[in-house]
Design a protein around this motif. Sequence first.
Motif, PDB file in Angstrom:
ATOM      1  N   ALA A  31     121.234 -85.976   0.609  1.00  0.00           N
ATOM      2  CA  ALA A  31     121.458 -85.711  -0.809  1.00  0.00           C
ATOM      3  C   ALA A  31     120.277 -86.188  -1.655  1.00  0.00           C
ATOM      4  O   ALA A  31     119.839 -85.499  -2.584  1.00  0.00           O
ATOM      5  N   ARG A  32     119.738 -87.356  -1.330  1.00  0.00           N
ATOM      6  CA  ARG A  32     118.587 -87.874  -2.077  1.00  0.00           C
ATOM      7  C   ARG A  32     117.380 -86.957  -1.918  1.00  0.00           C
ATOM      8  O   ARG A  32     116.656 -86.674  -2.878  1.00  0.00           O
ATOM      9  N   ALA A  33     117.143 -86.512  -0.692  1.00  0.00           N
ATOM     10  CA  ALA A  33     116.008 -85.619  -0.452  1.00  0.00           C
ATOM     11  C   ALA A  33     116.200 -84.295  -1.184  1.00  0.00           C
ATOM     12  O   ALA A  33     115.246 -83.736  -1.741  1.00  0.00           O
ATOM     13  N   ALA A  34     117.427 -83.798  -1.198  1.00  0.00           N
ATOM     14  CA  ALA A  34     117.718 -82.548  -1.905  1.00  0.00           C
ATOM     15  C   ALA A  34     117.494 -82.722  -3.405  1.00  0.00           C
ATOM     16  O   ALA A  34     116.943 -81.834  -4.077  1.00  0.00           O
ATOM     17  N   GLU A  35     117.901 -83.868  -3.952  1.00  0.00           N
ATOM     18  CA  GLU A  35     117.692 -84.126  -5.382  1.00  0.00           C
ATOM     19  C   GLU A  35     116.214 -84.150  -5.733  1.00  0.00           C
ATOM     20  O   GLU A  35     115.793 -83.600  -6.753  1.00  0.00           O
ATOM     21  N   ARG A  36     115.430 -84.816  -4.888  1.00  0.00           N
ATOM     22  CA  ARG A  36     113.996 -84.886  -5.157  1.00  0.00           C
ATOM     23  C   ARG A  36     113.356 -83.504  -5.148  1.00  0.00           C
ATOM     24  O   ARG A  36     112.583 -83.163  -6.047  1.00  0.00           O
ATOM     25  N   ARG A  37     113.691 -82.710  -4.126  1.00  0.00           N
ATOM     26  CA  ARG A  37     113.086 -81.381  -4.055  1.00  0.00           C
ATOM     27  C   ARG A  37     113.621 -80.477  -5.169  1.00  0.00           C
ATOM     28  O   ARG A  37     112.865 -79.676  -5.741  1.00  0.00           O
ATOM     29  N   ALA A  38     114.884 -80.586  -5.513  1.00  0.00           N
ATOM     30  CA  ALA A  38     115.444 -79.786  -6.605  1.00  0.00           C
ATOM     31  C   ALA A  38     114.723 -80.084  -7.912  1.00  0.00           C
ATOM     32  O   ALA A  38     114.436 -79.178  -8.710  1.00  0.00           O
ATOM     33  N   GLY A  39     114.407 -81.366  -8.164  1.00  0.00           N
ATOM     34  CA  GLY A  39     113.685 -81.728  -9.374  1.00  0.00           C
ATOM     35  C   GLY A  39     112.331 -81.057  -9.471  1.00  0.00           C
ATOM     36  O   GLY A  39     111.880 -80.703 -10.568  1.00  0.00           O
ATOM     37  N   GLU A  40     111.682 -80.831  -8.325  1.00  0.00           N
ATOM     38  CA  GLU A  40     110.393 -80.136  -8.324  1.00  0.00           C
ATOM     39  C   GLU A  40     110.538 -78.676  -8.744  1.00  0.00           C
ATOM     40  O   GLU A  40     109.579 -78.056  -9.193  1.00  0.00           O
ATOM     41  N   HIS A  41     111.735 -78.142  -8.587  1.00  0.00           N
ATOM     42  CA  HIS A  41     112.021 -76.757  -8.995  1.00  0.00           C
ATOM     43  C   HIS A  41     112.738 -76.695 -10.344  1.00  0.00           C
ATOM     44  O   HIS A  41     113.293 -75.645 -10.696  1.00  0.00           O
ATOM     45  N   ASN A  42     112.758 -77.822 -11.084  1.00  0.00           N
ATOM     46  CA  ASN A  42     113.458 -77.887 -12.369  1.00  0.00           C
ATOM     47  C   ASN A  42     114.949 -77.596 -12.201  1.00  0.00           C
ATOM     48  O   ASN A  42     115.568 -76.929 -13.027  1.00  0.00           O
ATOM     49  N   LEU A  43     115.520 -78.093 -11.098  1.00  0.00           N
ATOM     50  CA  LEU A  43     116.938 -77.931 -10.810  1.00  0.00           C
ATOM     51  C   LEU A  43     117.570 -79.311 -10.669  1.00  0.00           C
ATOM     52  O   LEU A  43     116.894 -80.299 -10.391  1.00  0.00           O
ATOM     53  N   THR A  44     118.880 -79.384 -10.862  1.00  0.00           N
ATOM     54  CA  THR A  44     119.623 -80.617 -10.626  1.00  0.00           C
ATOM     55  C   THR A  44     120.660 -80.366  -9.535  1.00  0.00           C
ATOM     56  O   THR A  44     120.976 -79.215  -9.209  1.00  0.00           O
ATOM     57  N   VAL A  45     121.191 -81.446  -8.975  1.00  0.00           N
ATOM     58  CA  VAL A  45     122.169 -81.347  -7.885  1.00  0.00           C
ATOM     59  C   VAL A  45     123.494 -81.952  -8.329  1.00  0.00           C
ATOM     60  O   VAL A  45     123.534 -83.077  -8.839  1.00  0.00           O
ATOM     61  N   LEU A  46     124.565 -81.205  -8.139  1.00  0.00           N
ATOM     62  CA  LEU A  46     125.921 -81.691  -8.360  1.00  0.00           C
ATOM     63  C   LEU A  46     126.544 -81.933  -6.988  1.00  0.00           C
ATOM     64  O   LEU A  46     126.542 -81.046  -6.138  1.00  0.00           O
ATOM     65  N   ALA A  57     116.537 -77.421   2.836  1.00  0.00           N
ATOM     66  CA  ALA A  57     117.730 -76.725   2.356  1.00  0.00           C
ATOM     67  C   ALA A  57     117.511 -76.196   0.938  1.00  0.00           C
ATOM     68  O   ALA A  57     117.866 -75.047   0.621  1.00  0.00           O
ATOM     69  N   VAL A  58     116.915 -77.026   0.069  1.00  0.00           N
ATOM     70  CA  VAL A  58     116.642 -76.580  -1.303  1.00  0.00           C
ATOM     71  C   VAL A  58     115.594 -75.466  -1.307  1.00  0.00           C
ATOM     72  O   VAL A  58     115.727 -74.471  -2.035  1.00  0.00           O
ATOM     73  N   ASP A  59     114.554 -75.607  -0.500  1.00  0.00           N
ATOM     74  CA  ASP A  59     113.520 -74.561  -0.434  1.00  0.00           C
ATOM     75  C   ASP A  59     114.113 -73.226   0.001  1.00  0.00           C
ATOM     76  O   ASP A  59     113.766 -72.177  -0.551  1.00  0.00           O
ATOM     77  N   LEU A  60     114.994 -73.256   0.984  1.00  0.00           N
ATOM     78  CA  LEU A  60     115.640 -72.020   1.447  1.00  0.00           C
ATOM     79  C   LEU A  60     116.496 -71.419   0.341  1.00  0.00           C
ATOM     80  O   LEU A  60     116.542 -70.193   0.165  1.00  0.00           O
ATOM     81  N   LEU A  61     117.186 -72.277  -0.405  1.00  0.00           N
ATOM     82  CA  LEU A  61     118.046 -71.793  -1.490  1.00  0.00           C
ATOM     83  C   LEU A  61     117.219 -71.112  -2.572  1.00  0.00           C
ATOM     84  O   LEU A  61     117.578 -70.037  -3.070  1.00  0.00           O
ATOM     85  N   VAL A  62     116.102 -71.735  -2.948  1.00  0.00           N
ATOM     86  CA  VAL A  62     115.226 -71.150  -3.977  1.00  0.00           C
ATOM     87  C   VAL A  62     114.655 -69.824  -3.481  1.00  0.00           C
ATOM     88  O   VAL A  62     114.597 -68.845  -4.223  1.00  0.00           O
TER      89      VAL A  62
END
Length: 330
Positions: free
Chosen positions: A75-90, A298-303
């Motif tokens: 979850a922490r890694a996903a949050e960090r990568r999401a922030g690079e894409h201007n996204l947040t994680v719920l 996981a975040v990269d694949l989603l984007v």
Amino acid sequence: MREVAAAASVSVGTVSNVLNAPDKVAPATVARVQAAIDYLGFVRNDAARQLKAGRSRSIGLVVLDIGNPFFTDIARAAERRAGEHNLTVLLGTSDDDDGRERAYIDAFDEQRVYGLLVSPVGEDLRRVTALHERGTPVVLVDRDGSGTPFDSVAVDDVAGAALAVAHLCATGRRRIAFVGGPATLRQIRDRRLGAAKAVAETPGAQLESIDTPALSVLAGRAVGEQLRERPAARRPDAVFCANDLVAIGVLQALTLMGDLRVPDDIALVGYDDIDFAASAVVPLSSVRQPTAEIGATAVDLLVAASEGSTSREPKHVVFQPELVIRASTG
């Protein structure tokens, strides 16, 4: 936004760009608009923004157990990568309950999330399939999605378990116990399969499977207490646990609550290589999973799925695990 634009002497469109695409605006203008936002106490109405855009800038993440450091690290890694894409994680945790999993997916669907990352409880993927068919990207996490329409990121659990048990056999152990559950989780089935393969390749080796209701320290401690009460001839000489929490519980029961020695009497291997593994009373050998890479990928694949064409083929990333040998196996 009109008030911010007036205070900063710019257009409403410029304010919108500062909020949504600041790289399109001169740095001095961004600073001026941001100063006006701070002065006026402006807070963007995200519900209105979602209504206009059709979806939010938030990713829904559903994990099996946020109390497990393995999923916390993902979850922490996903949050960090999401922030690079201007996204947040719920974040939501299903607690291995498919009803809770559906409730979180329903809630994220209602909020029109940007996409969904999910570690499924079981094999029934109809709810995430419905979400995917309506245009919301879905990535399976800690689950190989081959044969499904979803992108996925996972670790080869069969190979990881085989590494662990082959190591135990190489140290001379022949009575191996696999401890973990519930069996509804594919990860458990794959790790048991890998253990069985390694045992089958070792002459004289035997595998006993001990189910647990959960992948927790308490569940492991209960198994350890049972093993401690067995006569020496009926006790395994090595235990491979489906995760480190279970292994730590077994270790506590054997050494802190009894007089058995690890690894002299029973060698012990866990899975995940959480931070606690190295600092256990007997440092724990464990199969390491690359949690940082899993969450970020996981975040990269989603984007990529969100920005790609509808005909894009799903991608399945499978990492290879690594065995970390410590004192619990000698």
